[in-house]
Write an enzyme that holds these catalytic residues in place. Structure first.
Site, PDB file in Angstrom:
ATOM      1  NE  ARG A 158     -56.700 -85.318 -81.175  1.00 48.12           N
ATOM      2  CZ  ARG A 158     -55.402 -85.583 -81.015  1.00 48.12           C
ATOM      3  NH1 ARG A 158     -54.598 -85.620 -82.057  1.00 48.12           N
ATOM      4  NH2 ARG A 158     -54.910 -85.808 -79.823  1.00 48.12           N
ATOM      5  NE  ARG A 162     -55.765 -78.825 -83.730  1.00 41.63           N
ATOM      6  CZ  ARG A 162     -54.688 -78.768 -82.954  1.00 41.63           C
ATOM      7  NH1 ARG A 162     -54.126 -77.600 -82.681  1.00 41.63           N
ATOM      8  NH2 ARG A 162     -54.158 -79.870 -82.451  1.00 41.63           N
ATOM      9  NE  ARG A 176     -60.672 -73.603 -82.066  1.00 41.72           N
ATOM     10  CZ  ARG A 176     -59.770 -74.238 -81.347  1.00 41.72           C
ATOM     11  NH1 ARG A 176     -59.469 -75.478 -81.642  1.00 41.72           N
ATOM     12  NH2 ARG A 176     -59.168 -73.656 -80.338  1.00 41.72           N
ATOM     13  CG  ASP A 200     -61.655 -81.694 -75.010  1.00 37.96           C
ATOM     14  OD1 ASP A 200     -61.267 -81.834 -73.834  1.00 37.96           O
ATOM     15  OD2 ASP A 200     -60.876 -81.598 -75.971  1.00 37.96           O
ATOM     16  CE1 TYR A 243     -54.495 -82.810 -70.817  1.00 41.84           C
ATOM     17  CE2 TYR A 243     -55.571 -84.949 -70.716  1.00 41.84           C
ATOM     18  CZ  TYR A 243     -54.810 -84.021 -71.402  1.00 41.84           C
ATOM     19  OH  TYR A 243     -54.363 -84.312 -72.668  1.00 41.84           O
TER      20      TYR A 243
END
Length: 356
Positions: A27, A31, A40, A77, A154
């Site tokens: 990552r 963020r 973003r 992703d 998921y």
């Protein structure tokens, strides 16, 4: 093809001599970086950012503009595959990924299409091609996918889960249905990673984020078996160079021997497995990647350097180690503390490679 100026990462994955231990962070485009947040916001939402070739390329390269990293990782992703299967991926603010549809019955698994990755996920390959072009040989590019078991959880739960009630219910209650789903996913992941490799990915990582939630027999039958299927089906050489494969099962330290036997080139470790122990067990078969606790970045610069030194010493001298966090960097991490980590790895590892 453009000559690779820094191949330290690829060499370490193949346990070839390097001048210093290579480092990248899971990552690393994300963020914790203010420039990522700005891009973003410009994109509108997360999936629009993934699907925008120019912006996906931009955020992939952002951490390389800040730090002396030894690899770039494609910005995307793990849930692009279930999305391409028609489950309707979306992200709730502060809640993580969700799906509009779930897959919980034999009929729903049967009806699930196997996507054409070159067309249904063309935005990923377009990003890979542009990133390779923009990198211009600076560092290698890593492609990736989620593991079949992780993707299945998921798809069955419809979102992230702590208990995996529906997924484990299917696994234990209707194992043949779970195997059918996992096989479809393994076929798709193999095609997806091969498409990334053809587009320019120089190494690939399979993220088995939730394999550690399984018992040993269940892990071997429902997670590792399908990662083995993928490893067996991957393109392993492109442009005259081996394309290394990294397997990462979070919470999988007890299964390193079985993971190493898949034929993968490297295993990712989380922070619960000691590096010296892992090297003693499987370091003669595979390279090792990891394994600093991401929360160590909340310490002081001095404590970060101390933890880097501890992990490097635990691995010991010689090649075969790619330094990384034991999971993705926390969104609240200070970018300057990430810089301390990266610079410390390069500086403190030099004595471990003298004479190699």
């Amino acid at each position: 093809m453009t000559e690779l100026k820094n191949d330290r990462f690829l060499r370490a994955l193949l346990r070839q001599p390097v001048d210093k231990t290579p480092v990248w962070m899971m990552r690393q485009a994300g963020r914790y970086l203010p420039e990522y947040k700005a891009t973003r916001q410009q994109a509108g939402n997360f999936m629009d950012l993934c699907r925008n070739t120019e912006l996906a390329c931009e955020v992939t390269l952002q951490p390389l503009e800040r730090f002396e990293l030894d690899a770039a990782i494609l910005f995307s992703d793990i849930l692009t595959i279930p999305d391409a299967m028609g489950l309707g991926l979306y992200f709730e603010a502060g809640e993580g990924p969700r799906f509009k549809k779930t897959v919980r019955t034999a009929a729903e698994v049967e009806a699930l299409p196997i996507p054409d990755v070159e067309t249904d996920l063309d935005y990923v390959m377009n990003a890979v091609r542009m990133i390779r072009q923009e990198l211009n040989g600076r560092v290698p590019l890593i492609g990736f996918s989620g593991s079949p078991w992780t993707l299945a959880t998921y798809m069955i739960e419809g979102q992230g889960s702590r208990e995996y009630r529906h997924a484990k219910g299917l696994l234990y209650g209707q194992p043949e249905v779970m195997h059918q789903l996992l096989d479809k996913l393994a076929q798709t992941v193999t095609a997806y990673l091969n498409a990334q490799i053809r587009a320019g990915a120089q190494a690939v990582q399979i993220f088995d984020s939730w394999g550690g939630a399984l018992s040993t027999p269940a892990y071997l039958e429902f997670s590792l078996k399908y990662m083995q299927q993928i490893v067996d089906g991957l393109i392993r050489e492109q442009d005259g160079r081996r394309v290394p494969v990294i397997l990462f099962t979070k919470g999988g330290g007890q299964w390193l021997e079985a993971m190493a036997a898949t034929g993968a080139d490297a295993l990712g470790l989380d922070w619960t497995t000691e590096m010296s122990d892992a090297r003693a067990r499987v370091g003669h078969q595979v390279a090792l990647q990891g394994n600093m606790d991401p929360s160590a970045l909340f310490g002081s610069p001095a404590s970060i350097r101390q933890e880097v030194q501890r992990i490097l010493t635990s691995y010991g001298p010689g090649t075969g180690h790619v330094f990384n966090l034991g999971h993705g960097i926390n969104q609240f991490a200070d970018p300057e503390h990430a810089r301390v980590l990266i610079d410390a790895v390069h500086e403190l590892s030099l004595p471990l490679h003298q004479g190699s």
